[in-house]
Design an enzyme around this catalytic site. Sequence first.
Site, PDB file in Angstrom:
ATOM      1  N   GLU A  47       0.834  -1.209   0.000  1.00 36.24           N
ATOM      2  CA  GLU A  47       0.000   0.000   0.000  1.00 36.24           C
ATOM      3  C   GLU A  47       0.869   1.260   0.000  1.00 36.24           C
ATOM      4  O   GLU A  47       0.509   2.260  -0.612  1.00 36.24           O
ATOM      5  CB  GLU A  47      -0.978  -0.002   1.184  1.00 36.24           C
ATOM      6  CG  GLU A  47      -1.981  -1.149   1.175  1.00 36.24           C
ATOM      7  CD  GLU A  47      -2.861  -1.212  -0.079  1.00 36.24           C
ATOM      8  OE1 GLU A  47      -2.982  -0.193  -0.776  1.00 36.24           O
ATOM      9  OE2 GLU A  47      -3.407  -2.292  -0.368  1.00 36.24           O
ATOM     10  N   TYR A 131      -5.250   6.630   3.841  1.00 34.33           N
ATOM     11  CA  TYR A 131      -5.504   5.604   2.813  1.00 34.33           C
ATOM     12  C   TYR A 131      -4.772   4.296   3.141  1.00 34.33           C
ATOM     13  O   TYR A 131      -5.387   3.226   3.216  1.00 34.33           O
ATOM     14  CB  TYR A 131      -5.120   6.091   1.403  1.00 34.33           C
ATOM     15  CG  TYR A 131      -4.936   4.916   0.486  1.00 34.33           C
ATOM     16  CD1 TYR A 131      -6.042   4.176   0.076  1.00 34.33           C
ATOM     17  CD2 TYR A 131      -3.664   4.474   0.104  1.00 34.33           C
ATOM     18  CE1 TYR A 131      -5.881   3.033  -0.704  1.00 34.33           C
ATOM     19  CE2 TYR A 131      -3.503   3.336  -0.671  1.00 34.33           C
ATOM     20  CZ  TYR A 131      -4.613   2.621  -1.071  1.00 34.33           C
ATOM     21  OH  TYR A 131      -4.457   1.479  -1.819  1.00 34.33           O
ATOM     22  N   ASP A 149      -8.909   5.488  -2.084  1.00 35.66           N
ATOM     23  CA  ASP A 149      -7.783   5.943  -2.906  1.00 35.66           C
ATOM     24  C   ASP A 149      -8.342   6.851  -4.005  1.00 35.66           C
ATOM     25  O   ASP A 149      -9.546   7.152  -4.011  1.00 35.66           O
ATOM     26  CB  ASP A 149      -6.993   4.741  -3.465  1.00 35.66           C
ATOM     27  CG  ASP A 149      -7.742   3.996  -4.561  1.00 35.66           C
ATOM     28  OD1 ASP A 149      -8.950   4.258  -4.765  1.00 35.66           O
ATOM     29  OD2 ASP A 149      -7.121   3.150  -5.229  1.00 35.66           O
TER      30      ASP A 149
END
Length: 248
Positions: A47, A131, A149
């Site tokens: 991520e 996020y 996102d």
Amino acid sequence: MEEGPRPRGLIKKREAAPELLKWYRKHGRDFIWREEGFSSYGSLIAEMMLQKTQAKVVEPVLKEFLARYPTVESIHRAPRKEIEKLIKRLGLFRTRSKNMKKVAKIIVEKYGGKVGASMDELAELPGVGPYVSSAVRCFKGEERVPVLDANVARVVGRLYGIDYRDPKHQKELWGKAEGLLPRKNVKEFNWALIDLGALVCKPSNPKCGECPLRSICHVGRDKIALVQSSPTMRKGKRIEFETCTDVV
Ligand code: SF4
């Protein structure tokens, strides 16, 4: 005949999940970070890499990275320059490598090297933010949280007719994304929204005619009504809005 778009905020979650999940099971993308058994550590690194970078660019770099640095401790011990060299293809490599080193130090020193133990404070770690933190908490911690996102912000913004490009609407978008979450299959639902934004609800020319959410979408319903009312536009057999550059 299609009804006109409903006012903002009237989409019910039960309307979005079934169709979207059906679409995802047919069209969703496979990535190593979505595989069963992928670690929380791998998910955090994935991520961090996925921010501002396309998934197809990230996947090969991530594989190489996890082979070289299989644990948080291994990043903690590695020279920053070495990390920087490995992630160069992703762009923003200096900032990313600095943040990875800082995050590794905190997780090793404060949480004994366990990413899972740091879940509650993930968002406070350098370079992590809302996020990445929500992605790891949802995909690995099984928490029922939205994952917003850029792709998801665009889909949700268009669904509700909110200008997703304006940073002052971020909080509203997070709230709307949370309101759409089903009770079950939250992880799949969030992946489905990410994939819908990447494959169908693209920044320009969204393919509303193929979209599983078109009947509840503020923008999609509006555009479909426009096409149906125009004899020239109706000529095309599929409704793809090829001429639509942006829609909110
Ligand atoms: Fe995006 Fe169109 Fe689907 Fe709405 S109907 S979510 S604008 S692709």
